[in-house]
Design a protein around this motif. Structure first.
Motif, PDB file in Angstrom:
ATOM      1  N   ALA A 352      -0.748   6.714   7.611  1.00 20.93           N
ATOM      2  CA  ALA A 352       0.072   7.203   8.716  1.00 20.93           C
ATOM      3  C   ALA A 352      -0.554   6.812  10.051  1.00 20.93           C
ATOM      4  CB  ALA A 352       0.223   8.718   8.625  1.00 20.93           C
ATOM      5  N   VAL A 353       0.254   6.217  10.930  1.00 22.18           N
ATOM      6  CA  VAL A 353      -0.204   5.853  12.262  1.00 22.18           C
ATOM      7  C   VAL A 353       0.822   6.333  13.281  1.00 22.18           C
ATOM      8  CG1 VAL A 353      -1.443   3.827  11.421  1.00 22.18           C
ATOM      9  CG2 VAL A 353       0.896   3.578  12.254  1.00 22.18           C
ATOM     10  N   ARG A 354       0.331   6.629  14.473  1.00 18.36           N
ATOM     11  CA  ARG A 354       1.263   7.039  15.529  1.00 18.36           C
ATOM     12  C   ARG A 354       1.987   5.831  16.096  1.00 18.36           C
ATOM     13  NH1 ARG A 354       1.348   7.861  21.058  1.00 18.36           N
ATOM     14  NH2 ARG A 354      -0.805   7.129  21.283  1.00 18.36           N
ATOM     15  N   THR A 355       1.248   4.790  16.389  1.00 16.89           N
ATOM     16  CA  THR A 355       1.824   3.562  16.928  1.00 16.89           C
ATOM     17  C   THR A 355       1.290   2.374  16.136  1.00 16.89           C
ATOM     18  OG1 THR A 355       0.044   3.362  18.552  1.00 16.89           O
ATOM     19  CG2 THR A 355       2.041   4.516  19.255  1.00 16.89           C
ATOM     20  N   PRO A 356       1.973   1.247  16.150  1.00 14.90           N
ATOM     21  CA  PRO A 356       1.483   0.085  15.412  1.00 14.90           C
ATOM     22  C   PRO A 356       0.091  -0.344  15.863  1.00 14.90           C
ATOM     23  CG  PRO A 356       3.765  -0.237  16.073  1.00 14.90           C
ATOM     24  CD  PRO A 356       3.294   1.003  16.768  1.00 14.90           C
ATOM     25  N   GLN A 357      -0.666  -0.832  14.906  1.00 11.49           N
ATOM     26  CA  GLN A 357      -1.992  -1.363  15.184  1.00 11.49           C
ATOM     27  C   GLN A 357      -2.151  -2.692  14.443  1.00 11.49           C
ATOM     28  OE1 GLN A 357      -5.294   1.407  14.592  1.00 11.49           O
ATOM     29  NE2 GLN A 357      -3.841   3.110  14.563  1.00 11.49           N
ATOM     30  N   ALA A 358      -2.981  -3.551  14.974  1.00 11.81           N
ATOM     31  CA  ALA A 358      -3.243  -4.837  14.324  1.00 11.81           C
ATOM     32  C   ALA A 358      -3.834  -4.624  12.932  1.00 11.81           C
ATOM     33  CB  ALA A 358      -4.197  -5.665  15.176  1.00 11.81           C
ATOM     34  N   ASN A 359      -3.493  -5.506  12.024  1.00 15.14           N
ATOM     35  CA  ASN A 359      -3.982  -5.407  10.649  1.00 15.14           C
ATOM     36  C   ASN A 359      -5.499  -5.331  10.576  1.00 15.14           C
ATOM     37  OD1 ASN A 359      -1.280  -5.884  10.162  1.00 15.14           O
ATOM     38  ND2 ASN A 359      -1.575  -7.911   9.249  1.00 15.14           N
ATOM     39  N   GLU A 360      -6.156  -6.112  11.430  1.00 18.74           N
ATOM     40  CA  GLU A 360      -7.619  -6.175  11.401  1.00 18.74           C
ATOM     41  C   GLU A 360      -8.241  -4.840  11.773  1.00 18.74           C
ATOM     42  OE1 GLU A 360      -5.707 -10.015  12.090  1.00 18.74           O
ATOM     43  OE2 GLU A 360      -5.622  -8.116  13.176  1.00 18.74           O
ATOM     44  N   LEU A 361      -7.622  -4.132  12.719  1.00 16.70           N
ATOM     45  CA  LEU A 361      -8.153  -2.857  13.181  1.00 16.70           C
ATOM     46  C   LEU A 361      -7.763  -1.714  12.252  1.00 16.70           C
ATOM     47  CD1 LEU A 361      -7.377  -3.271  16.997  1.00 16.70           C
ATOM     48  CD2 LEU A 361      -9.458  -3.888  15.756  1.00 16.70           C
ATOM     49  N   LEU A 362      -6.592  -1.836  11.630  1.00 15.26           N
ATOM     50  CA  LEU A 362      -6.088  -0.750  10.793  1.00 15.26           C
ATOM     51  C   LEU A 362      -6.627  -0.820   9.371  1.00 15.26           C
ATOM     52  CD1 LEU A 362      -4.205   1.689  10.598  1.00 15.26           C
ATOM     53  CD2 LEU A 362      -2.311   0.105  10.169  1.00 15.26           C
ATOM     54  N   PHE A 363      -6.656  -2.015   8.803  1.00 20.36           N
ATOM     55  CA  PHE A 363      -7.008  -2.166   7.390  1.00 20.36           C
ATOM     56  C   PHE A 363      -8.187  -3.117   7.145  1.00 20.36           C
ATOM     57  CE2 PHE A 363      -2.289  -1.385   7.074  1.00 20.36           C
ATOM     58  CZ  PHE A 363      -2.381  -0.128   6.494  1.00 20.36           C
ATOM     59  N   ALA A 364      -8.752  -3.703   8.198  1.00 25.44           N
ATOM     60  CA  ALA A 364      -9.724  -4.786   8.022  1.00 25.44           C
ATOM     61  C   ALA A 364      -9.104  -5.892   7.169  1.00 25.44           C
ATOM     62  CB  ALA A 364     -11.019  -4.275   7.392  1.00 25.44           C
ATOM     63  N   GLN A 365      -7.805  -6.136   7.390  1.00 27.23           N
ATOM     64  CA  GLN A 365      -7.042  -7.118   6.620  1.00 27.23           C
ATOM     65  C   GLN A 365      -6.845  -8.379   7.455  1.00 27.23           C
ATOM     66  OE1 GLN A 365      -3.329  -5.709   4.868  1.00 27.23           O
ATOM     67  NE2 GLN A 365      -2.398  -7.734   5.143  1.00 27.23           N
ATOM     68  N   ASP A 366      -7.113  -9.530   6.837  1.00 30.50           N
ATOM     69  CA  ASP A 366      -7.064 -10.795   7.565  1.00 30.50           C
ATOM     70  C   ASP A 366      -5.756 -11.547   7.369  1.00 30.50           C
ATOM     71  OD1 ASP A 366      -9.683 -10.176   8.203  1.00 30.50           O
ATOM     72  OD2 ASP A 366     -10.510 -11.390   6.591  1.00 30.50           O
ATOM     73  N   HIS A 367      -5.153 -11.462   6.181  1.00 29.92           N
ATOM     74  CA  HIS A 367      -3.982 -12.267   5.874  1.00 29.92           C
ATOM     75  C   HIS A 367      -3.004 -11.460   5.031  1.00 29.92           C
ATOM     76  CE1 HIS A 367      -7.230 -15.244   6.600  1.00 29.92           C
ATOM     77  NE2 HIS A 367      -6.281 -15.875   7.251  1.00 29.92           N
ATOM     78  N   GLY A 368      -1.879 -12.080   4.705  1.00 31.81           N
ATOM     79  CA  GLY A 368      -0.903 -11.417   3.860  1.00 31.81           C
ATOM     80  C   GLY A 368       0.133 -10.642   4.643  1.00 31.81           C
ATOM     81  N   LEU A 369       0.593  -9.524   4.062  1.00 26.80           N
ATOM     82  CA  LEU A 369       1.703  -8.753   4.598  1.00 26.80           C
ATOM     83  C   LEU A 369       1.266  -7.342   4.953  1.00 26.80           C
ATOM     84  CD1 LEU A 369       4.199  -9.517   1.672  1.00 26.80           C
ATOM     85  CD2 LEU A 369       4.008 -10.831   3.785  1.00 26.80           C
ATOM     86  N   VAL A 370       2.048  -6.713   5.818  1.00 27.07           N
ATOM     87  CA  VAL A 370       1.986  -5.264   6.016  1.00 27.07           C
ATOM     88  C   VAL A 370       3.420  -4.748   6.092  1.00 27.07           C
ATOM     89  CG1 VAL A 370      -0.255  -5.107   7.150  1.00 27.07           C
ATOM     90  CG2 VAL A 370       1.801  -5.486   8.521  1.00 27.07           C
ATOM     91  N   LEU A 371       3.604  -3.505   5.703  1.00 24.58           N
ATOM     92  CA  LEU A 371       4.911  -2.865   5.752  1.00 24.58           C
ATOM     93  C   LEU A 371       4.866  -1.653   6.667  1.00 24.58           C
ATOM     94  CD1 LEU A 371       7.845  -2.470   4.652  1.00 24.58           C
ATOM     95  CD2 LEU A 371       6.813  -0.983   2.894  1.00 24.58           C
ATOM     96  N   TYR A 372       5.795  -1.611   7.646  1.00 28.87           N
ATOM     97  CA  TYR A 372       5.989  -0.437   8.495  1.00 28.87           C
ATOM     98  C   TYR A 372       7.262   0.270   8.048  1.00 28.87           C
ATOM     99  CZ  TYR A 372       2.280  -1.602  11.797  1.00 28.87           C
ATOM    100  OH  TYR A 372       1.063  -1.830  12.384  1.00 28.87           O
ATOM    101  N   ARG A 373       7.159   1.614   7.850  1.00 25.53           N
ATOM    102  CA  ARG A 373       8.288   2.374   7.306  1.00 25.53           C
ATOM    103  C   ARG A 373       8.409   3.729   7.998  1.00 25.53           C
ATOM    104  NH1 ARG A 373       8.919   3.188   0.882  1.00 25.53           N
ATOM    105  NH2 ARG A 373      10.232   1.326   1.149  1.00 25.53           N
TER     106      ARG A 373
END
Length: 574
Positions: A352-373
């Protein structure tokens, strides 16, 4: 002029990158370059290929064993020109820098005054320098020169940064010779010539002007371009015409490096991107790094190869080696993939996040997909998504609505506004925004190209907060744990799987003409991205990735719910 053991040396170099070539083909590609008439192989080391996570180095597996590659050059009587970064550009993901750096919110890369960046650089140089030192020519190895950084004047103007990098190499026992490589105009403007270093000119042959900067140090063509890079959406594969320039260099005895003599492939997530300094005009690089090079993607001699070889032969003191035979190539008949798994039936727990955040800061994720719902209530249904990096598909109650692309192209819809269907405004609806990423920008000022959604999401101008976000990295672990369930086959976001039975093995180009946009794997290894925007429609697969009998080819497509046949071809071009 370069001198070796007191004698003049014309460096006739061709660039190729071990990271873009299957290791079992390294020797073949080196021999191809030698048979063309070159005496040196220029090599980029991609830092992020050697250190994926902080402190976790892999210098041995797959095509990462650069020491072995350089020793192969030596065994073939070839010199080496080593370009280890830390930044290399090369149309490689993030210019070779490890994306984990972007997990620091305020990181300033290529900056000697950023503590976190320089700590990572020291760790990198400290790790590879002990491997490189025995390879230097002064120690009996084949490496003639080591390049400090790359094209720094196109980014910054702090000569102290380059001096500090050179000092790091020297502190680890590597005392040169050193070189830099950059555009002449940029070096003049930024005043970033590294005193005492050989001066490589990128795309320029004004030796007199360059010599006035370098003094007594050698000047040469650090990058001469027989081909060029291709982006998704280009009308056709880029080509070059370097024969006349090369003829002049040979006649005048100037040293040069052909960028590239052989390009190879941006396997997996390794293709980079370009953009303006404000991150606009985003242009991702295709999976193929064929580059229009004299030796094509799968190692065959092109017409340019034979033109260059004939030119070099007229200046050779002895006959050139025979051109090595090409590796076997195979076709396979059309195969129809079947739906295997739905992304929507394989979602991990959300954050859960209040506002969108970059993948790197939110998940330490470099590539691939993210889903906002999230659910939405009220409003007229005009959804605006700021900062999509780099491509998003939007769904309302499971129904595909539209896509938002950072890439600008006449075949793609402009803008970042999506009109939700009538009725959504009055009733609660579940909104899904599935965001796919291309490679990181790796050239110029846009060096904090974080992925995901880096702006706000608004409904009729009102900021929407409180989102559930899922990390979908498409890495090996994610793919292996997919449940083979497709509860809603009419909803885009399906993993398909083809089974290709092979009685003999060889290189092949897998034709994805009937597909839209996504990723292709072969027996657990990610070949790379495909996109019907073109110009690339076929993905190169080396023979070693296939196996006798049944081969599994999973496909993830962001748009298709109905499969199309795939087949194997022997050329990049249809």
């Amino acid at each position: 002029m370069f001198m070796l053991d007191g004698q003049p040396l014309q460096i006739r170099s061709g660039e190729m990158h071990p990271a873009r070539i299957p290791a079992e083909y390294w020797l073949h590609r080196i021999r191809m370059a030698k048979a063309m008439g070159l005496n040196t192989i220029s090599i980029y080391l991609m830092w992020n290929h050697l250190e994926r996570e902080p402190g976790e180095f892999d210098l041995r597996t797959g095509n990462r064993d650069f020491v072995r590659f350089i020793r192969l050059c030596q065994s073939e009587g070839m010199w080496a020109y080593l370009r280890p970064g830390p930044y290399i550009c090369g149309e490689w993901d993030y210019g070779g820098l490890p994306p984990y750096l972007l997990r620091k919110p305020d990181i300033r890369v290529r900056d000697k005054d950023d503590i976190d960046y320089m700590a990572a650089v020291r760790r990198y140089i400290g790790t590879i320098a002990s491997q490189i030192a025995p390879l230097m020519a002064c120690n009996g190895g084949p490496v003639l020169m080591l390049q400090v950084e790359n094209e720094y004047a196109s980014f910054g103007h702090d000569l102290g940064y380059l001096k500090q990098l050179r000092a790091l190499w020297e502190a680890h026992g590597i005392h040169g010779p050193f070189t830099i490589s950059d555009g002449l105009a940029q070096i003049k403007q930024q005043q970033t010539y590294l005193p005492g270093a050989a001066l490589g000119l990128d795309g320029d042959t004004d030796f007199a002007a360059a010599q006035s900067i370098a003094g007594d140090a050698p000047v040469w063509v650090g990058e001469g371009y027989p081909g060029w890079l291709t982006h998704w959406g280009d009308k056709d594969f880029q080509r070059g015409d370097y024969a006349a320039t090369l003829r002049g260099l040979m006649q005048q005895g100037h040293s040069f490096n052909l960028y590239v003599v052989h390009g190879g492939t941006n396997f997996g997530f390794t293709a980079g991107a370009n953009a303006k300094g404000d991150y606009s005009q985003f242009e991702p690089v295709i999976t193929s790094y064929d580059y229009g090079a004299p030796i094509n993607e799968r190692g065959e001699a092109t017409p340019d190869y034979h033109v260059f070889r004939k030119l070099f032969a007229t200046h050779a003191q002895r006959p050139l080696p025979d051109v090595p035979a090409s590796q076997p190539a195979i076709r396979f008949a059309p195969v129809m993939p079947l739906a295997h798994a739905s992304l929507w039936d394989n979602l991990p727990p959300a954050t859960a996040v209040r506002t969108p955040q970059a993948n790197e800061l939110l998940f330490a994720q470099d590539h691939g997909l993210v889903l906002y719902r999230r659910e939405i209530h009220g409003g007229s249904g005009a959804l605006t998504i700021d900062g999509v990096r780099d491509y998003a598909t939007v769904f309302s109650d499971g129904i595909y609505i539209d896509a938002v692309s950072r890439v600008e192209h006449p075949r793609l819809r402009k803008g970042n506004r999506v009109a939700l269907p009538s009725g959504v405004a009055a009733n609660p609806a579940l909104i899904d925004i599935l965001v796919d990423s291309f490679g990181y920008v790796g050239y110029g000022q846009a060096m904090a190209d974080r992925k995901g959604i880096v702006g706000s999401i608004r409904l009729d101008g009102e900021v929407l907060e409180n989102w559930d976000v899922c990390s979908l990295p498409l890495d090996g672990a994610f793919i292996r744990q997919l449940k083979p369930v497709v509860n809603t086959p009419s909803r885009a976001g399906i993993f398909f799987k083809a089974i290709v039975r092979l009685n003999r093995l060889g290189d092949s180009y897998i034709d994805m003409t009937g597909w839209t946009k996504g990723y292709l794997w072969v027996n657990g290894q990610l070949l790379g991205r495909y996109w019907n925007l073109g110009p690339q429609q076929r993905l190169y697969c080396p023979a070693s990735w296939f196996r006798h009998g049944d081969n599994e080819l999973p496909i993830f497509d962001l748009h298709q719910t109905v499969a199309a046949p795939i087949h194997g071809a022997t050329t990049l071009h249809a």
